[in-house]
Design a protein around this motif. Sequence first.
Motif, PDB file in Angstrom:
ATOM      1  N   GLY A 189       0.499  -1.269  -0.215  1.00 28.45           N
ATOM      2  CA  GLY A 189       0.135   0.538   0.254  1.00 28.45           C
ATOM      3  C   GLY A 189       0.442   1.542  -0.188  1.00 28.45           C
ATOM      4  O   GLY A 189       0.376   2.408   0.189  1.00 28.45           O
ATOM      5  N   THR A 190       2.181   1.232  -0.250  1.00 29.97           N
ATOM      6  CA  THR A 190       2.900   2.359  -0.311  1.00 29.97           C
ATOM      7  C   THR A 190       3.948   2.646  -1.233  1.00 29.97           C
ATOM      8  O   THR A 190       3.784   1.438  -1.900  1.00 29.97           O
ATOM      9  N   GLN A 191       4.774   3.893  -1.984  1.00 31.45           N
ATOM     10  CA  GLN A 191       4.885   3.600  -2.694  1.00 31.45           C
ATOM     11  C   GLN A 191       6.519   3.309  -2.728  1.00 31.45           C
ATOM     12  O   GLN A 191       6.942   3.139  -1.499  1.00 31.45           O
ATOM     13  N   ARG A 192       7.406   2.779  -3.526  1.00 35.09           N
ATOM     14  CA  ARG A 192       9.137   2.220  -3.344  1.00 35.09           C
ATOM     15  C   ARG A 192       9.605   3.823  -2.829  1.00 35.09           C
ATOM     16  O   ARG A 192       9.230   4.614  -3.498  1.00 35.09           O
ATOM     17  N   GLU A 193      10.144   3.020  -1.705  1.00 31.71           N
ATOM     18  CA  GLU A 193      11.187   4.284  -1.379  1.00 31.71           C
ATOM     19  C   GLU A 193      12.429   3.769  -0.822  1.00 31.71           C
ATOM     20  O   GLU A 193      12.769   2.959  -1.211  1.00 31.71           O
ATOM     21  N   LEU A 194      13.716   5.380  -1.535  1.00 31.57           N
ATOM     22  CA  LEU A 194      15.041   4.822  -0.715  1.00 31.57           C
ATOM     23  C   LEU A 194      15.574   3.774   0.195  1.00 31.57           C
ATOM     24  O   LEU A 194      14.915   4.700   1.288  1.00 31.57           O
ATOM     25  N   VAL A 195      15.760   3.220  -0.125  1.00 30.69           N
ATOM     26  CA  VAL A 195      16.644   2.474   1.532  1.00 30.69           C
ATOM     27  C   VAL A 195      18.102   3.092   1.353  1.00 30.69           C
ATOM     28  O   VAL A 195      18.711   4.242   2.477  1.00 30.69           O
ATOM     29  N   ALA A 196      19.379   2.864   0.610  1.00 28.85           N
ATOM     30  CA  ALA A 196      20.514   3.240   0.710  1.00 28.85           C
ATOM     31  C   ALA A 196      21.167   3.274  -0.408  1.00 28.85           C
ATOM     32  O   ALA A 196      20.331   2.883  -1.497  1.00 28.85           O
ATOM     33  N   THR A 197      22.172   4.429  -1.128  1.00 28.38           N
ATOM     34  CA  THR A 197      23.126   4.450  -2.549  1.00 28.38           C
ATOM     35  C   THR A 197      24.160   4.309  -1.932  1.00 28.38           C
ATOM     36  O   THR A 197      24.526   4.925  -0.971  1.00 28.38           O
ATOM     37  N   ILE A 198      24.556   3.804  -3.215  1.00 25.99           N
ATOM     38  CA  ILE A 198      26.584   3.788  -3.032  1.00 25.99           C
ATOM     39  C   ILE A 198      26.651   4.139  -4.581  1.00 25.99           C
ATOM     40  O   ILE A 198      26.410   3.351  -5.362  1.00 25.99           O
ATOM     41  N   SER A 199      28.184   5.280  -4.227  1.00 21.65           N
ATOM     42  CA  SER A 199      28.291   5.714  -5.465  1.00 21.65           C
ATOM     43  C   SER A 199      30.102   5.117  -6.298  1.00 21.65           C
ATOM     44  O   SER A 199      29.872   4.013  -5.220  1.00 21.65           O
ATOM     45  N   ARG A 200      29.782   4.120  -7.426  1.00 20.29           N
ATOM     46  CA  ARG A 200      30.793   4.068  -7.990  1.00 20.29           C
ATOM     47  C   ARG A 200      32.402   4.267  -6.974  1.00 20.29           C
ATOM     48  O   ARG A 200      33.258   3.511  -6.806  1.00 20.29           O
ATOM     49  N   GLY A 201      32.453   5.551  -6.405  1.00 16.69           N
ATOM     50  CA  GLY A 201      33.732   5.950  -6.222  1.00 16.69           C
ATOM     51  C   GLY A 201      32.487   5.611  -4.236  1.00 16.69           C
ATOM     52  O   GLY A 201      34.042   5.785  -3.695  1.00 16.69           O
ATOM     53  N   GLY A 202      32.008   4.981  -3.838  1.00 21.79           N
ATOM     54  CA  GLY A 202      31.664   4.238  -2.239  1.00 21.79           C
ATOM     55  C   GLY A 202      30.885   5.727  -1.490  1.00 21.79           C
ATOM     56  O   GLY A 202      30.903   5.960  -0.341  1.00 21.79           O
ATOM     57  N   ASN A 203      31.303   6.245  -2.304  1.00 19.87           N
ATOM     58  CA  ASN A 203      29.751   7.831  -1.600  1.00 19.87           C
ATOM     59  C   ASN A 203      28.389   7.053  -1.144  1.00 19.87           C
ATOM     60  O   ASN A 203      28.187   6.879  -2.166  1.00 19.87           O
TER      61      ASN A 203
END
Length: 117
Positions: free
Chosen positions: A42-56
């Motif tokens: 019943g909810t929209q998909r939400e961001l949990v975590a991301t990691i860049s190619r450089g590790g940020n």
Amino acid sequence: QVQLVESGGGLVQAGESLRLSCAASGIIFSINAMGWYRQAPGTQRELVATISRGGNTVYADSVKGRFTISRDNAKNTVYLQMNSLKPEDTAVYYCNSKNLITKIEYWGQGTQVTVSS
């Protein structure tokens, strides 16, 4: 053919931990940003975590201090270590891969995480 295969979901009690893995194939893993998203019923998909190619890394406020995202470019795998799990973390967790230049992104099939109180 691009594939993102998640694993590690399951049923745990509040306060316990889980480690999700996402194995990628068919992409140049090391140049893509990787991320974890979740969707509860019943909810929209939400961001949990991301990691860049450089590790940020970037985290949703709701998981800061409890979840850690990491990547192993040699294994084409991204991880999500989830500690101190809460019932509100219950959701299907999806792996995401995005090329920030072409904007092409891919999704895994999702893995269920259920946290009981």
